[in-house]
Design an enzyme around this catalytic site. Sequence first.
Site, PDB file in Angstrom:
ATOM      1  N   VAL A 186       9.671  -1.792  -5.045  1.00 50.92           N
ATOM      2  CA  VAL A 186      10.909  -1.043  -5.290  1.00 50.92           C
ATOM      3  C   VAL A 186      12.042  -1.754  -4.557  1.00 50.92           C
ATOM      4  O   VAL A 186      11.884  -2.144  -3.389  1.00 50.92           O
ATOM      5  CB  VAL A 186      10.773   0.420  -4.804  1.00 50.92           C
ATOM      6  CG1 VAL A 186      12.085   1.170  -4.965  1.00 50.92           C
ATOM      7  CG2 VAL A 186       9.647   1.116  -5.555  1.00 50.92           C
ATOM      8  N   GLY A 213      10.419   3.082  -1.545  1.00 51.67           N
ATOM      9  CA  GLY A 213       9.228   2.322  -1.944  1.00 51.67           C
ATOM     10  C   GLY A 213       7.966   3.140  -1.682  1.00 51.67           C
ATOM     11  O   GLY A 213       7.074   3.229  -2.529  1.00 51.67           O
ATOM     12  N   HIS A 214       7.912   3.759  -0.507  1.00 53.75           N
ATOM     13  CA  HIS A 214       6.778   4.643  -0.199  1.00 53.75           C
ATOM     14  C   HIS A 214       6.778   5.837  -1.154  1.00 53.75           C
ATOM     15  O   HIS A 214       5.736   6.266  -1.634  1.00 53.75           O
ATOM     16  CB  HIS A 214       6.878   5.169   1.237  1.00 53.75           C
ATOM     17  CG  HIS A 214       6.848   4.109   2.302  1.00 53.75           C
ATOM     18  ND1 HIS A 214       7.936   3.789   3.065  1.00 53.75           N
ATOM     19  CD2 HIS A 214       5.843   3.298   2.731  1.00 53.75           C
ATOM     20  CE1 HIS A 214       7.615   2.840   3.940  1.00 53.75           C
ATOM     21  NE2 HIS A 214       6.359   2.515   3.756  1.00 53.75           N
TER      22      HIS A 214
HETATM   23  P1  AMP Z   1       4.182   0.096   5.431  1.00 51.53           P
HETATM   24  O1  AMP Z   1       4.625   1.462   5.834  1.00 51.53           O
HETATM   25  O2  AMP Z   1       5.249  -0.942   5.551  1.00 51.53           O
HETATM   26  O3  AMP Z   1       2.879  -0.307   6.057  1.00 51.53           O
HETATM   27  O4  AMP Z   1       3.895   0.197   3.872  1.00 51.53           O
HETATM   28  C1  AMP Z   1       3.009   1.149   3.342  1.00 51.53           C
HETATM   29  C2  AMP Z   1       2.767   0.831   1.893  1.00 51.53           C
HETATM   30  O5  AMP Z   1       4.003   0.873   1.182  1.00 51.53           O
HETATM   31  C3  AMP Z   1       2.198  -0.585   1.685  1.00 51.53           C
HETATM   32  O6  AMP Z   1       1.204  -0.536   0.664  1.00 51.53           O
HETATM   33  C4  AMP Z   1       3.405  -1.366   1.256  1.00 51.53           C
HETATM   34  O7  AMP Z   1       3.089  -2.501   0.457  1.00 51.53           O
HETATM   35  C5  AMP Z   1       4.165  -0.323   0.456  1.00 51.53           C
HETATM   36  N1  AMP Z   1       5.571  -0.684   0.336  1.00 51.53           N
HETATM   37  C6  AMP Z   1       6.419  -1.024   1.341  1.00 51.53           C
HETATM   38  N2  AMP Z   1       7.623  -1.347   0.843  1.00 51.53           N
HETATM   39  C7  AMP Z   1       7.532  -1.211  -0.500  1.00 51.53           C
HETATM   40  C8  AMP Z   1       8.459  -1.408  -1.577  1.00 51.53           C
HETATM   41  N3  AMP Z   1       9.695  -1.814  -1.384  1.00 51.53           N
HETATM   42  N4  AMP Z   1       8.010  -1.175  -2.841  1.00 51.53           N
HETATM   43  C9  AMP Z   1       6.742  -0.759  -3.065  1.00 51.53           C
HETATM   44  N5  AMP Z   1       5.831  -0.551  -2.087  1.00 51.53           N
HETATM   45  C10 AMP Z   1       6.229  -0.774  -0.822  1.00 51.53           C
END
Ligand code: AMP
Length: 298
Positions: free
Chosen positions: A176, A36-37
Amino acid sequence: MTRTRSAAALRRTLDAFRLRGETIAFVPTMGALHAGHRALIERAAGPGRRVVVSIFVNPLQFGPREDFGAYPRTPAADLALCRAAGADVVFLPDPGTMYPGGFATTVHVELGTSVLCAPHRPGHFDGVTTVVAKLLNIVRPDRLLLGQKDAQQAVLVGRMIGDLGLPVVLDVAPTVREADGLALSSRNRYLTPEERTAAPALYRALQGARRLVRDGERSAARVRTAVRRGIAAESRFRLQYAEVVDARTLEPCRRLSGRVLVAAAAFLGRARLIDNVVVTVPAASEPARRPSQKGVVA
Ligand code: AMP
């Protein structure tokens, strides 16, 4: 790809890019990076654009009984993913860089404070908007990339950018998912193999809501009940909330109209999973399908 812990060194690198006429796209993360990242980093890249990724497990956005200490930290794998995805700079600030002694400022967005995650995670979104405001100020990007997976976060950050006139364009990327529908999340690592098998029930319940609305259901209460039932069908889940709100204002809905966010959070073992779908409800007066002038159904 370069990496730095220093805000001053980062600024120098980014100033050099800007002097060459390049623009900056920024992907803030808490590490434990996954596909996703990776999709955000790849989406951020483009001709004449440099991609900055920050990795910072932000203590401000964790409650006292939440998983700050246990949150997965995988720095070597994170750097490899950033490099493979095309990041130019990785910023890994220390807590002291982000929150020096005497730090006394909170950025609070007064929106959606009684819906979705906000009442269950007091202070969480203040922590998010404060860290994002500070990171935006350090990086000064042209573009900010966030994921739709954290829908409430994206709405609040978007409102902060608009309200404060911050000079950055927000780009919210689609969620994702694994092949079985489970939204990728750093916290999925907490799932046991049995819980992992049960986990896709959350997205299935949300897809059920989407189908209901497509089939004409306009009562938010009935959609909410359907999501709750769908999640309850998997007995290992402990539901925290299932709600239906306006996707832009986060106002709770009674009758569905416009762009509607159907979102849920549930515990599965020690993992707290969140997910959402956005459904666009056609205006009541708009016929579902209308023959075009040539008699062809549009
Ligand atoms: P985090 O590391 O959880 O703070 O997420 C960092 C960024 O990645 C944030 O903008 C989240 O919304 C995005 N993100 C996390 N999981 C996903 C995913 N499965 N699909 C798309 N973006 C994601």
